[in-house]
Design a protein around this motif. Sequence first.
Motif, PDB file in Angstrom:
ATOM      1  N   PRO A  15      35.565  53.844  17.837  1.00 58.65           N
ATOM      2  CA  PRO A  15      37.022  53.819  17.686  1.00 58.65           C
ATOM      3  C   PRO A  15      37.674  55.069  18.281  1.00 58.65           C
ATOM      4  O   PRO A  15      38.883  55.142  18.431  1.00 58.65           O
ATOM      5  CB  PRO A  15      37.220  53.752  16.171  1.00 58.65           C
ATOM      6  CG  PRO A  15      35.978  54.359  15.592  1.00 58.65           C
ATOM      7  CD  PRO A  15      34.878  54.049  16.573  1.00 58.65           C
ATOM      8  N   LEU A  16      36.843  56.045  18.660  1.00 63.11           N
ATOM      9  CA  LEU A  16      37.318  57.328  19.178  1.00 63.11           C
ATOM     10  C   LEU A  16      37.076  57.440  20.683  1.00 63.11           C
ATOM     11  O   LEU A  16      36.071  56.952  21.180  1.00 63.11           O
ATOM     12  CB  LEU A  16      36.575  58.465  18.475  1.00 63.11           C
ATOM     13  CG  LEU A  16      36.742  58.518  16.964  1.00 63.11           C
ATOM     14  CD1 LEU A  16      35.577  59.237  16.321  1.00 63.11           C
ATOM     15  CD2 LEU A  16      38.065  59.179  16.624  1.00 63.11           C
ATOM     16  N   GLY A  17      37.970  58.099  21.389  1.00 60.61           N
ATOM     17  CA  GLY A  17      37.754  58.393  22.801  1.00 60.61           C
ATOM     18  C   GLY A  17      37.750  57.181  23.708  1.00 60.61           C
ATOM     19  O   GLY A  17      37.114  57.200  24.756  1.00 60.61           O
ATOM     20  N   GLN A  18      38.460  56.135  23.324  1.00 58.29           N
ATOM     21  CA  GLN A  18      38.497  54.935  24.156  1.00 58.29           C
ATOM     22  C   GLN A  18      39.296  55.175  25.426  1.00 58.29           C
ATOM     23  O   GLN A  18      40.205  55.992  25.459  1.00 58.29           O
ATOM     24  CB  GLN A  18      39.092  53.762  23.372  1.00 58.29           C
ATOM     25  CG  GLN A  18      38.233  53.371  22.195  1.00 58.29           C
ATOM     26  CD  GLN A  18      38.813  52.207  21.396  1.00 58.29           C
ATOM     27  OE1 GLN A  18      39.901  51.734  21.668  1.00 58.29           O
ATOM     28  NE2 GLN A  18      38.067  51.752  20.410  1.00 58.29           N
ATOM     29  N   ARG A  19      38.940  54.435  26.471  1.00 60.20           N
ATOM     30  CA  ARG A  19      39.609  54.542  27.767  1.00 60.20           C
ATOM     31  C   ARG A  19      41.111  54.289  27.602  1.00 60.20           C
ATOM     32  O   ARG A  19      41.948  54.970  28.185  1.00 60.20           O
ATOM     33  CB  ARG A  19      39.001  53.535  28.728  1.00 60.20           C
ATOM     34  CG  ARG A  19      39.553  53.615  30.133  1.00 60.20           C
ATOM     35  CD  ARG A  19      38.836  52.648  31.055  1.00 60.20           C
ATOM     36  NE  ARG A  19      37.490  53.139  31.306  1.00 60.20           N
ATOM     37  CZ  ARG A  19      36.442  52.369  31.552  1.00 60.20           C
ATOM     38  NH1 ARG A  19      36.574  51.062  31.593  1.00 60.20           N
ATOM     39  NH2 ARG A  19      35.265  52.897  31.785  1.00 60.20           N
ATOM     40  N   LYS A  20      41.449  53.258  26.835  1.00 67.80           N
ATOM     41  CA  LYS A  20      42.843  52.923  26.555  1.00 67.80           C
ATOM     42  C   LYS A  20      42.989  52.891  25.042  1.00 67.80           C
ATOM     43  O   LYS A  20      42.264  52.170  24.364  1.00 67.80           O
ATOM     44  CB  LYS A  20      43.188  51.554  27.151  1.00 67.80           C
ATOM     45  CG  LYS A  20      44.596  51.119  26.883  1.00 67.80           C
ATOM     46  CD  LYS A  20      44.883  49.752  27.477  1.00 67.80           C
ATOM     47  CE  LYS A  20      46.313  49.361  27.160  1.00 67.80           C
ATOM     48  NZ  LYS A  20      46.564  47.963  27.453  1.00 67.80           N
TER      49      LYS A  20
END
Length: 166
Positions: free
Chosen positions: A113-118
């Motif tokens: 859930p963290l550091g997603q592209r978008k």
Amino acid sequence: MAKKSKKQQSGGTPATVALTAAGVTYTVHAYDHDPSHPSYGEEAAEAMGVSPDRVFKTLVADVDGTLTVAVVPVAGQLDLKALAAAVSGKRATMADPALAERTTGYVRGGISPLGQRKRLPTVLDESATAHATICVSAGRRGLEVELSPQDLQKLTGAVLAPIGRA
């Protein structure tokens, strides 16, 4: 302070980079992923020796045409109707796995859930608040991060709602 392996110190995953940049206290748990295990989340709980109600899986759903992240305990399932209601939607279905991977930048079984592209709208099952810390994917299979549910909620902008079911 975060416990980091050499890999995390030299960059890590987008999730661990985001946690470090935010100054959040977290612990990385690495384990050998078994591709034949039937459940990524249950495998993580077993490998870490952590109760499955403290290990949360990250699922991507389509709520009225908007990709939405649901973070629920691996011990249960996602209630799609409850997820839709949590974001004022009408209907939710599971997102196409290839679309979820392209949008988040992570592979299935390793979506964090963290550091997603978008950055996507995120809903965290309210059961997370019953624990001092929970574990979520750190961005690849065989790697989890343990952090407080409050920090996870703050960093993802998550709504808390009862979206999990046994």
